[in-house]
Design a protein around this motif. Structure first.
Motif, PDB file in Angstrom:
ATOM      1  N   THR A 242      39.084  43.246 -23.116  1.00  0.00           N
ATOM      2  CA  THR A 242      40.533  43.420 -23.040  1.00  0.00           C
ATOM      3  C   THR A 242      41.207  42.120 -23.449  1.00  0.00           C
ATOM      4  O   THR A 242      40.899  41.055 -22.899  1.00  0.00           O
ATOM      5  CB  THR A 242      40.962  43.810 -21.620  1.00  0.00           C
ATOM      6  N   GLN A 243      42.139  42.204 -24.407  1.00  0.00           N
ATOM      7  CA  GLN A 243      42.814  41.017 -24.930  1.00  0.00           C
ATOM      8  C   GLN A 243      44.311  41.124 -24.703  1.00  0.00           C
ATOM      9  O   GLN A 243      44.924  42.151 -24.989  1.00  0.00           O
ATOM     10  CB  GLN A 243      42.534  40.855 -26.426  1.00  0.00           C
ATOM     11  N   VAL A 244      44.908  40.040 -24.180  1.00  0.00           N
ATOM     12  CA  VAL A 244      46.345  40.034 -23.888  1.00  0.00           C
ATOM     13  C   VAL A 244      46.923  38.673 -24.279  1.00  0.00           C
ATOM     14  O   VAL A 244      46.203  37.714 -24.530  1.00  0.00           O
ATOM     15  CB  VAL A 244      46.614  40.287 -22.387  1.00  0.00           C
ATOM     16  N   LEU A 245      48.251  38.614 -24.301  1.00  0.00           N
ATOM     17  CA  LEU A 245      48.947  37.351 -24.520  1.00  0.00           C
ATOM     18  C   LEU A 245      49.623  36.874 -23.244  1.00  0.00           C
ATOM     19  O   LEU A 245      49.660  35.699 -22.944  1.00  0.00           O
ATOM     20  CB  LEU A 245      49.977  37.496 -25.646  1.00  0.00           C
ATOM     21  N   GLY A 246      50.178  37.777 -22.480  1.00  0.00           N
ATOM     22  CA  GLY A 246      50.821  37.457 -21.217  1.00  0.00           C
ATOM     23  C   GLY A 246      51.266  38.762 -20.584  1.00  0.00           C
ATOM     24  O   GLY A 246      52.215  39.377 -21.050  1.00  0.00           O
ATOM     25  N   THR A 247      50.593  39.180 -19.538  1.00  0.00           N
ATOM     26  CA  THR A 247      50.829  40.522 -19.021  1.00  0.00           C
ATOM     27  C   THR A 247      50.130  40.668 -17.676  1.00  0.00           C
ATOM     28  O   THR A 247      49.480  39.749 -17.195  1.00  0.00           O
ATOM     29  CB  THR A 247      50.288  41.571 -20.013  1.00  0.00           C
ATOM     30  N   ALA A 248      50.268  41.864 -17.075  1.00  0.00           N
ATOM     31  CA  ALA A 248      49.581  42.175 -15.822  1.00  0.00           C
ATOM     32  C   ALA A 248      48.785  43.457 -16.012  1.00  0.00           C
ATOM     33  O   ALA A 248      49.313  44.459 -16.506  1.00  0.00           O
ATOM     34  CB  ALA A 248      50.580  42.332 -14.678  1.00  0.00           C
ATOM     35  N   PHE A 249      47.521  43.419 -15.635  1.00  0.00           N
ATOM     36  CA  PHE A 249      46.675  44.598 -15.808  1.00  0.00           C
ATOM     37  C   PHE A 249      45.532  44.582 -14.810  1.00  0.00           C
ATOM     38  O   PHE A 249      45.211  43.540 -14.231  1.00  0.00           O
ATOM     39  CB  PHE A 249      46.119  44.668 -17.231  1.00  0.00           C
ATOM     40  N   ASN A 250      44.938  45.745 -14.608  1.00  0.00           N
ATOM     41  CA  ASN A 250      43.773  45.886 -13.737  1.00  0.00           C
ATOM     42  C   ASN A 250      42.582  46.306 -14.584  1.00  0.00           C
ATOM     43  O   ASN A 250      42.707  47.135 -15.486  1.00  0.00           O
ATOM     44  CB  ASN A 250      44.032  46.945 -12.662  1.00  0.00           C
ATOM     45  N   GLN A 281      50.046  50.910 -23.599  1.00  0.00           N
ATOM     46  CA  GLN A 281      51.427  50.711 -23.196  1.00  0.00           C
ATOM     47  C   GLN A 281      51.483  50.669 -21.670  1.00  0.00           C
ATOM     48  O   GLN A 281      50.596  51.186 -20.991  1.00  0.00           O
ATOM     49  CB  GLN A 281      52.301  51.852 -23.722  1.00  0.00           C
ATOM     50  N   PRO A 282      52.523  50.050 -21.084  1.00  0.00           N
ATOM     51  CA  PRO A 282      52.613  49.990 -19.622  1.00  0.00           C
ATOM     52  C   PRO A 282      52.526  51.383 -18.997  1.00  0.00           C
ATOM     53  O   PRO A 282      53.119  52.336 -19.492  1.00  0.00           O
ATOM     54  CB  PRO A 282      53.990  49.362 -19.381  1.00  0.00           C
ATOM     55  N   GLY A 283      51.746  51.471 -17.923  1.00  0.00           N
ATOM     56  CA  GLY A 283      51.581  52.750 -17.248  1.00  0.00           C
ATOM     57  C   GLY A 283      50.425  53.569 -17.773  1.00  0.00           C
ATOM     58  O   GLY A 283      50.132  54.644 -17.227  1.00  0.00           O
ATOM     59  N   GLN A 284      49.715  53.082 -18.785  1.00  0.00           N
ATOM     60  CA  GLN A 284      48.578  53.820 -19.336  1.00  0.00           C
ATOM     61  C   GLN A 284      47.256  53.243 -18.831  1.00  0.00           C
ATOM     62  O   GLN A 284      47.150  52.058 -18.514  1.00  0.00           O
ATOM     63  CB  GLN A 284      48.588  53.766 -20.867  1.00  0.00           C
ATOM     64  N   GLN A 285      46.264  54.105 -18.805  1.00  0.00           N
ATOM     65  CA  GLN A 285      44.918  53.716 -18.393  1.00  0.00           C
ATOM     66  C   GLN A 285      43.917  54.184 -19.434  1.00  0.00           C
ATOM     67  O   GLN A 285      43.941  55.341 -19.851  1.00  0.00           O
ATOM     68  CB  GLN A 285      44.574  54.341 -17.043  1.00  0.00           C
ATOM     69  N   LEU A 286      43.039  53.260 -19.843  1.00  0.00           N
ATOM     70  CA  LEU A 286      41.957  53.628 -20.744  1.00  0.00           C
ATOM     71  C   LEU A 286      40.675  53.734 -19.940  1.00  0.00           C
ATOM     72  O   LEU A 286      40.323  52.823 -19.181  1.00  0.00           O
ATOM     73  CB  LEU A 286      41.783  52.607 -21.858  1.00  0.00           C
ATOM     74  N   SER A 287      39.966  54.857 -20.107  1.00  0.00           N
ATOM     75  CA  SER A 287      38.682  55.087 -19.447  1.00  0.00           C
ATOM     76  C   SER A 287      37.608  55.193 -20.517  1.00  0.00           C
ATOM     77  O   SER A 287      37.770  55.938 -21.496  1.00  0.00           O
ATOM     78  CB  SER A 287      38.717  56.367 -18.608  1.00  0.00           C
ATOM     79  N   GLU A 290      29.789  55.799 -22.341  1.00  0.00           N
ATOM     80  CA  GLU A 290      28.986  55.897 -23.551  1.00  0.00           C
ATOM     81  C   GLU A 290      29.560  56.907 -24.534  1.00  0.00           C
ATOM     82  O   GLU A 290      29.621  56.666 -25.735  1.00  0.00           O
ATOM     83  CB  GLU A 290      27.543  56.270 -23.183  1.00  0.00           C
ATOM     84  N   ASP A 291      30.009  58.050 -24.012  1.00  0.00           N
ATOM     85  CA  ASP A 291      30.541  59.107 -24.872  1.00  0.00           C
ATOM     86  C   ASP A 291      31.990  59.442 -24.535  1.00  0.00           C
ATOM     87  O   ASP A 291      32.468  60.543 -24.812  1.00  0.00           O
ATOM     88  CB  ASP A 291      29.669  60.371 -24.762  1.00  0.00           C
ATOM     89  N   THR A 292      32.695  58.510 -23.895  1.00  0.00           N
ATOM     90  CA  THR A 292      34.086  58.754 -23.471  1.00  0.00           C
ATOM     91  C   THR A 292      34.973  57.607 -23.902  1.00  0.00           C
ATOM     92  O   THR A 292      34.605  56.432 -23.770  1.00  0.00           O
ATOM     93  CB  THR A 292      34.162  58.906 -21.938  1.00  0.00           C
ATOM     94  N   TRP A 293      36.152  57.963 -24.429  1.00  0.00           N
ATOM     95  CA  TRP A 293      37.181  56.967 -24.769  1.00  0.00           C
ATOM     96  C   TRP A 293      38.525  57.697 -24.728  1.00  0.00           C
ATOM     97  O   TRP A 293      38.902  58.369 -25.667  1.00  0.00           O
ATOM     98  CB  TRP A 293      36.924  56.389 -26.163  1.00  0.00           C
ATOM     99  N   ARG A 294      39.215  57.584 -23.585  1.00  0.00           N
ATOM    100  CA  ARG A 294      40.449  58.364 -23.460  1.00  0.00           C
ATOM    101  C   ARG A 294      41.540  57.533 -22.785  1.00  0.00           C
ATOM    102  O   ARG A 294      41.263  56.686 -21.935  1.00  0.00           O
ATOM    103  CB  ARG A 294      40.211  59.655 -22.672  1.00  0.00           C
ATOM    104  N   VAL A 295      42.783  57.817 -23.177  1.00  0.00           N
ATOM    105  CA  VAL A 295      43.959  57.160 -22.611  1.00  0.00           C
ATOM    106  C   VAL A 295      44.765  58.211 -21.862  1.00  0.00           C
ATOM    107  O   VAL A 295      45.068  59.279 -22.408  1.00  0.00           O
ATOM    108  CB  VAL A 295      44.816  56.517 -23.716  1.00  0.00           C
ATOM    109  N   THR A 296      45.106  57.918 -20.608  1.00  0.00           N
ATOM    110  CA  THR A 296      45.853  58.848 -19.770  1.00  0.00           C
ATOM    111  C   THR A 296      46.930  58.095 -19.005  1.00  0.00           C
ATOM    112  O   THR A 296      46.845  56.868 -18.842  1.00  0.00           O
ATOM    113  CB  THR A 296      44.929  59.545 -18.764  1.00  0.00           C
ATOM    114  N   PRO A 297      47.966  58.788 -18.506  1.00  0.00           N
ATOM    115  CA  PRO A 297      48.918  58.148 -17.594  1.00  0.00           C
ATOM    116  C   PRO A 297      48.191  57.707 -16.330  1.00  0.00           C
ATOM    117  O   PRO A 297      47.315  58.417 -15.829  1.00  0.00           O
ATOM    118  CB  PRO A 297      49.931  59.257 -17.299  1.00  0.00           C
ATOM    119  N   ALA A 298      48.526  56.549 -15.804  1.00  0.00           N
ATOM    120  CA  ALA A 298      47.825  55.992 -14.653  1.00  0.00           C
ATOM    121  C   ALA A 298      48.543  56.323 -13.361  1.00  0.00           C
ATOM    122  O   ALA A 298      49.775  56.349 -13.309  1.00  0.00           O
ATOM    123  CB  ALA A 298      47.702  54.478 -14.798  1.00  0.00           C
TER     124      ALA A 298
END
Length: 380
Positions: A242-250, A281-287, A290-298
């Motif tokens: 995960t790469q950022v410049l200045g932000t808050a994330f989990n 984008q803010p409020g999104q979660q990436l999961s 091995e065979d999963t790559w999805r973005v959903t509202p968090a």
């Protein structure tokens, strides 16, 4: 040699071994020492890391070495001696035997770093291998390696921002490791604040240099990254980057979780794995798996609850909840008849303690029983 490897040799015994090596002009003792440690004779010195080279240098300079024998031995051979003994005995233990001593009676306001190889609780591992049990410290300033100063206050650790860009410290790494039941908070040299969940670790340099800030995470951490458009902040693990410049994330990446997840609170982050890359984008979660790559509202309340000392259930499945319970309360969870397929709702306060947490789970419809440090989950 067996005493040295098991960390039971005295300083006098180590010195005696060095003397024997010094008097062995054909190098047979060094060869035996390397063979004992399964290191080829030609590779012993090459196997030293920069940190171990520094330790070897301290050994060569120490006034506790056999001086008469040392004068008879070529410098090159003494480097072989130092390499062999460091590799055998271990950096942190040998440093305690040969570390330079301060002047007797000289006062200091700092807490010096001591090696506690059997440290429990939250542990700070220095770049030379020494370990410091943070839970045993009181509030105050810690003087660590190369004069680096850390402030430990109310269970959190803060690095000296003045050294944040010192290139001489950029190749020295520290690691914070949290046990079961013990989250931890620290502030990195650049001002980035990190909350580590239980059973997690963070490895980071003593200074960020060369236009990049990179750390390595296992387990789960929440980051409030200090803004710096000239130096991206990168969090890596064996599942995501995960790469950022200045932000808050989990970021959650426990080995026993089926998914690695990055959840963005504010700002922007780019998550990468091999040939996949997604800008959140803010409020999104990436999961990812091995065979999963999805973005959903968090579900932000549930994602960040651990940081606030809560376990939010919010229709969570039992296996997910129990993995967090095991980390928080240091228990083993067993399912004699398989994992029940029922959702859980409500929340648990970590400070309530294990027994109260079990009662809350029972009230939510979970059939369970606590026996010592084992939590048994039953089907209905």
């Amino acid at each position: 040699m067996e005493q040295a490897r098991s960390r039971q040799a005295t300083q006098e015994e180590i010195t005696e071994m060095l003397t024997l090596i010094a008097q062995d002009e054909e190098g047979r003792v060094i060869a035996a020492l390397n063979a004992f440690h399964h290191v080829p004779d030609s590779a012993a010195e090459a196997a030293l890391t920069p940190e171990l080279y520094a330790l070897a240098k301290e050994i060569l300079a120490a006034d506790k070495l056999p001086a008469v024998a040392a004068r008879r031995l070529p410098l090159r051979r003494w480097w072989q001696v130092a390499a062999a003994v460091v590799l055998l005995a271990g950096a942190s233990w040998l440093w305690l035997q040969y570390r330079p001593q301060g002047k007797p009676g000289s006062p200091t306001a700092q807490q010096p770093v001591a090696d506690t190889a059997t440290a429990r609780g939250t542990v700070l591992t220095l770049s030379d291998g020494r370990k410091l049990a943070l839970d045993s410290l009181g509030n105050g300033e810690i003087t660590a390696e190369n004069g680096t100063r850390l402030v430990f206050r109310n269970g959190s650790l803060q690095y000296n921002a003045a050294a944040a860009t010192d290139s001489t410290l950029a190749l020295r790494y520290n690691t914070i490791t949290t046990p079961r039941g013990n989250p931890f908070q620290l502030t990195l040299p650049d001002g980035t604040r990190v909350w580590l969940n239980a059973v997690s670790s963070l490895t980071y340099p003593l200074a960020f240099a060369h236009g990049q800030r990179q750390v390595a995470l296992t387990g789960e951490g929440y980051f409030e990254v200090a803004a710096n458009t000239q130096a991206p902040f990168i969090v890596t693990n064996n599942r995501l980057q995960t790469q950022v410049l200045g932000t808050a994330f989990n970021m959650k990446c426990y080995d026993d979780e089926p998914l690695a997840q990055t959840t963005l609170v504010n700002g922007a982050v780019r998550v990468t794995k091999e040939n996949r890359s997604t800008l959140l984008q803010p409020g999104q979660q990436l999961s990812a798996a091995e065979d999963t790559w999805r973005v959903t509202p968090a579900d932000m309340e549930a994602v960040l609850a651990w940081k606030n000392g809560q376990l939010q259930l919010n229709n969570a499945d039992i296996a997910t909840v129990m993995r967090q319970v095991a980390r928080w309360y240091d228990v083993t969870v067993v399912y004699p008849n398989g994992v029940p397929d029922i959702p859980l709702d409500g929340y648990v306060q970590k400070e309530a303690g294990l027994e109260q947490a079990v009662e809350i789970l029972k009230a939510g419809g979970l059939h369970c029983k606590l026996e010592n440090k084992t939590l048994i989950i039953f089907h209905h």
